[in-house]
Design a protein around this motif. Sequence first.
Motif, short mmCIF file in Angstrom:
data_model
loop_
_atom_site.label_atom_id
_atom_site.label_comp_id
_atom_site.label_asym_id
_atom_site.label_seq_id
_atom_site.Cartn_x
_atom_site.Cartn_y
_atom_site.Cartn_z
N ASP A 135 -32.67 -15.21 25.32
CA ASP A 135 -32.05 -16.52 25.14
C ASP A 135 -31.40 -17.01 26.43
O ASP A 135 -31.39 -18.21 26.73
CB ASP A 135 -31.02 -16.46 24.01
CG ASP A 135 -31.66 -16.48 22.63
OD1 ASP A 135 -32.90 -16.43 22.54
OD2 ASP A 135 -30.92 -16.54 21.63
N HIS A 136 -30.84 -16.09 27.20
CA HIS A 136 -30.25 -16.44 28.49
C HIS A 136 -31.32 -17.02 29.42
O HIS A 136 -31.11 -18.06 30.08
CB HIS A 136 -29.62 -15.18 29.11
CG HIS A 136 -28.66 -15.44 30.22
ND1 HIS A 136 -27.36 -14.98 30.21
CD2 HIS A 136 -28.80 -16.07 31.41
CE1 HIS A 136 -26.75 -15.35 31.33
NE2 HIS A 136 -27.60 -16.01 32.08
N CYS A 137 -32.48 -16.38 29.47
CA CYS A 137 -33.58 -16.87 30.32
C CYS A 137 -34.06 -18.24 29.87
O CYS A 137 -34.30 -19.14 30.71
CB CYS A 137 -34.75 -15.88 30.30
SG CYS A 137 -34.44 -14.33 31.19
N LYS A 138 -34.25 -18.41 28.58
CA LYS A 138 -34.72 -19.70 28.07
C LYS A 138 -33.75 -20.83 28.44
O LYS A 138 -34.16 -21.93 28.81
CB LYS A 138 -34.90 -19.63 26.55
CG LYS A 138 -36.02 -18.71 26.10
CD LYS A 138 -36.01 -18.53 24.58
CE LYS A 138 -37.08 -17.55 24.13
NZ LYS A 138 -37.04 -17.32 22.67
N GLY A 410 -23.80 -16.59 23.09
CA GLY A 410 -24.34 -17.65 22.25
C GLY A 410 -25.80 -17.40 21.99
O GLY A 410 -26.35 -16.35 22.35
N VAL A 411 -26.45 -18.34 21.35
CA VAL A 411 -27.87 -18.21 21.03
C VAL A 411 -28.61 -19.48 21.45
O VAL A 411 -28.02 -20.56 21.55
CB VAL A 411 -28.10 -17.93 19.52
CG1 VAL A 411 -27.42 -16.64 19.12
CG2 VAL A 411 -27.60 -19.08 18.64
N HIS A 412 -29.92 -19.33 21.70
CA HIS A 412 -30.74 -20.46 22.14
C HIS A 412 -31.10 -21.30 20.92
O HIS A 412 -31.86 -20.88 20.05
CB HIS A 412 -32.00 -19.94 22.84
CG HIS A 412 -32.84 -21.02 23.43
ND1 HIS A 412 -34.05 -21.40 22.89
CD2 HIS A 412 -32.64 -21.82 24.52
CE1 HIS A 412 -34.56 -22.38 23.63
NE2 HIS A 412 -33.73 -22.65 24.62
N GLU A 599 -17.59 -4.24 17.46
CA GLU A 599 -18.65 -5.23 17.66
C GLU A 599 -18.32 -6.02 18.93
O GLU A 599 -17.31 -6.72 18.97
CB GLU A 599 -18.72 -6.18 16.46
CG GLU A 599 -19.82 -7.21 16.55
CD GLU A 599 -21.13 -6.72 15.95
OE1 GLU A 599 -21.73 -5.79 16.54
OE2 GLU A 599 -21.54 -7.23 14.90
N ALA A 600 -19.16 -5.89 19.95
CA ALA A 600 -18.88 -6.60 21.19
C ALA A 600 -18.89 -8.11 20.95
O ALA A 600 -17.94 -8.81 21.25
CB ALA A 600 -19.91 -6.23 22.26
N SER A 601 -19.99 -8.61 20.41
CA SER A 601 -20.07 -10.04 20.08
C SER A 601 -20.78 -10.23 18.75
O SER A 601 -20.21 -10.70 17.79
CB SER A 601 -20.80 -10.81 21.19
OG SER A 601 -21.02 -12.14 20.79
N GLY A 602 -22.07 -9.81 18.70
CA GLY A 602 -22.87 -10.11 17.53
C GLY A 602 -23.34 -11.55 17.61
O GLY A 602 -22.54 -12.46 17.84
N THR A 603 -24.64 -11.76 17.50
CA THR A 603 -25.14 -13.14 17.57
C THR A 603 -25.93 -13.55 16.35
O THR A 603 -26.25 -14.72 16.20
CB THR A 603 -26.02 -13.33 18.83
OG1 THR A 603 -27.09 -12.38 18.81
CG2 THR A 603 -25.21 -13.16 20.10
N SER A 604 -26.25 -12.60 15.47
CA SER A 604 -27.05 -12.99 14.29
C SER A 604 -26.30 -13.99 13.42
O SER A 604 -26.88 -14.93 12.88
CB SER A 604 -27.44 -11.75 13.47
OG SER A 604 -26.28 -11.05 13.03
N GLY A 605 -24.98 -13.79 13.31
CA GLY A 605 -24.19 -14.74 12.52
C GLY A 605 -24.15 -16.12 13.13
O GLY A 605 -24.04 -17.13 12.42
N SER A 695 -23.62 -21.64 21.45
CA SER A 695 -24.99 -21.79 21.96
C SER A 695 -25.07 -21.18 23.35
O SER A 695 -24.07 -21.08 24.07
CB SER A 695 -25.36 -23.28 22.04
OG SER A 695 -24.59 -23.92 23.06
N THR A 696 -26.27 -20.79 23.75
CA THR A 696 -26.43 -20.32 25.13
C THR A 696 -26.36 -21.48 26.11
O THR A 696 -26.14 -21.25 27.31
CB THR A 696 -27.75 -19.55 25.32
OG1 THR A 696 -28.81 -20.24 24.65
CG2 THR A 696 -27.65 -18.13 24.81
N ALA A 697 -26.51 -22.71 25.65
CA ALA A 697 -26.31 -23.85 26.55
C ALA A 697 -24.87 -23.84 27.06
O ALA A 697 -24.61 -23.93 28.27
CB ALA A 697 -26.62 -25.15 25.84
N ARG A 698 -23.91 -23.70 26.14
CA ARG A 698 -22.51 -23.58 26.55
C ARG A 698 -22.30 -22.31 27.36
O ARG A 698 -21.65 -22.31 28.41
CB ARG A 698 -21.61 -23.58 25.30
CG ARG A 698 -20.11 -23.58 25.56
CD ARG A 698 -19.52 -22.20 25.75
NE ARG A 698 -19.96 -21.27 24.74
CZ ARG A 698 -19.98 -19.96 24.88
NH1 ARG A 698 -19.61 -19.40 26.02
NH2 ARG A 698 -20.42 -19.17 23.92
#
Length: 849
Positions: A135-138, A410-412, A599-605, A695-698
């Motif tokens: 997601d970071h790359c995208k 974050g997530v893409h 849990e460091a972060s967790g992104t599924s939620g 989001s990974t945008a942020r």
Amino acid sequence: MNILGRVSVFPLIPEPLKRLTELANNLWWSWDHEAQTLFRDIDPDLWERVQHNPVKFNREVAQHKLDAAAADPAYLERFNAVMARFDAYMNPTETWFSRHFPELAGHVIAYFSAEFGLHEALPIYSGGLGILSGDHCKTASDLGLPFVGVGFLYPQGYFTQHIPQDGWQQALYKKLSFSEVPAVPAVGPDGREVLIKCELPGRDVYAKVWKIQVGRIPLYLMDTDVPQNAPQDRELSARLYGGDQELRISQEFVLGIGGVRAVRALGLNPCVWHMNEGHSAFLGLERLRELVQHEGLTFDEALEVVRASSIFTTHTPVPAGHDVFSWDQMDRFFGHFWPKLGLDRETFLNLARHDQPWGPGFSMTVLAIRCAGMINGVAALHGEVSRDMWRWLWPDTPTDEVPITHITNGVHTLTWLSPEMQALLDRHLGADWLERCHEPAVLDRIYQIPDEEFWAATRAAKERLVQFVRRRARARALRHGESPEVLDEIERLFSSDELLIGFARRFATYKRATLIFRDLERIRRIVHDPQRPVRMLFSGKAHPADDAGKAYIQQIVAIARSPEFWDKVGFIEDYDMAVARYLVQGVDLWLNNPRRPREASGTSGQKAAMNGIPNCSVLDGWWVEGYNGRNGWAIGEARNYMDEQTQDEADARSLYRLLENEIIPLYYDRGEDGIPHGWVQVAKEAMRSTLWDFSTARMVQEYTTRMYMPTARTCMRFRSDGFALARELAAWRRRVRRGWSQVRVRAVGPDEAQLTIGDSAHITAWVSLGSLTPDDVAVEIVAGEDIGGQPARPQSVLMRLVGRDDTGVFRYEGSFVPRATGALVYGVRVRPNHPAMLNPHEMGLVVWA
């Protein structure tokens, strides 16, 4: 008959569709729904059989189906529209990065990670770390960053999970055919394919470099399965996270040292080197070697340059998750290496020394910290945990001042947002909502979406999930030879009308997948309520060596197959990105109950929430920041417990109470139109509160503004004028270290005083500096909340030099104004200070009065 030979016959892509090949070979399609439908609509069954892999699809699709699509005006119109959008994406007139940082165009950011989760068609990821990297790359592509990724192209990838009748996970490995994935050999400036060499104990190991195009950015992945290597070394990069410590150090040697050599062979000279977790930390050693051997710097001078251009992100709050190698291993792998740095063995090993119960070890995390100028965790709470975990590297520094910050994961968005939700937001937020979702006014429009439309979008995704679960269950039943009656029952499994809870992630024990079954009788009553039925879906893999995690899977599978729960609980085999998308888009409630604070972060939620799926989660990882009381539910309390059993019991009881008293009643509180309007409000708030903030945008914008760009500018300063600043700073540090034992300080200030807000406390300090000068130090007042005699959330105030007595003692004065009421402690310290230091505490030297 006698077979003379075999041939492979591929279709000929018709001229109007020639660019299907180009599209398939750029992962941009993986986050564009319309691009994916171009392939799917030609042959839906084949699209599923090839696991949504367009490269393989193009090799296997029937010629007549391609010809039919090429002759269909409606299809061609859609195809041309997608390709026009692709061209506009690949050739923008302006990007976020070029708009904000035009002066840094071309200054490359090299991002190293052991795994990249881009799509299920490329199974070279295991879990959250890899998905985050992908997601970071995208997002780096979306924002137009001058960015390259570096890692491994594992020919056997991560394992395929098989759950037999006894429920004990089996790991199967399948060889990846490079002709069926969007990977091409990487070439250097001379046009030749890149092959790099690493010197491992007793032999040279070679790695071929492959290139995968992820939108606008290239991802370079190494593979040791080349004819130049011995058979055992051809297997070195075969599997992700497989094998013993010997294989682990071999892989990380190639990832870090070979990765730098691959970057050089590609003709790149990055200004920023980002180590995503400690697996790639050996890259720091290779960069040090380059500077010592090729630029004539001393080790200390080279370390200044490396630190000035390196960033380290730690993802692991569990000590066992940090790689530590024995000194015996380091002797065998690096005995030839430390002389190239101008170091002796003891100095080299102490660079990353981390004592273990079994003796001293060489820690990849410590090495990464030593070689990085900026360090971060991946959530606010994880930053706190990391500062506490690694504070011993900065002796006598208050924990809150340990130089480890955080940038929350974050997530893409477009990778994880359902097509129905994307279409809904396009209609109601405007076609440009994705570029403007950092604007609160744009996100607030989510509240204005009619409840019936919002609910319909979630129902469509849920129905798609239900059909997927039934297909998977039927395939497993056929594999196990189940009866026709069982196959008929499968067609009635689950329903779009029942509350469906999802739990899917890596099956590490601290994630407590079985917590909801702690009181089996109570959960039995909950799921069997005929008026308010509840169903649960689980999915996830345990590490091949984690028998405790496998036991959790076995327990859940046994419950799911029991007569009382067989139609209430399901386990989806072989968790991957495809399964994840179905779940985070289609369940009603996302469950997450790790043992806090592991849990460091967790992104599924986060993925679930941006699809309008509320979370029910322990206040750990990202949910500490994400939960606002209106967008989901918090399990338990944000506190420590006397032992794990007490914590598990308290959290289980909290979860049951939430389900019985809040979650289930709200879901089944339907209006006359059949819509649970109260639930929809929670779902809308879940979406509104995550679409930008998580989001990974942020996230990538934050990495860029807070870390990448300051690091790039610092790198250029340290490189300029023949590394003059690096040489100066290294010499200054040597002088400070030699003279530091002579530093003394005593201070006088108020004791047991009572102040009111606005009052100031005045302090005087007398400082003996020996061979050092006032320009070499900062004298500070440090004050903070009294937590066990240590200042929490400290404020530091620089004291001013006001004089010097006849004995050479310097007098400093200063005052501080308390920022909050309550019990405070304060002290006076002297620390090294130089304008070129990357952070005030990096030397780990301090003297307190």
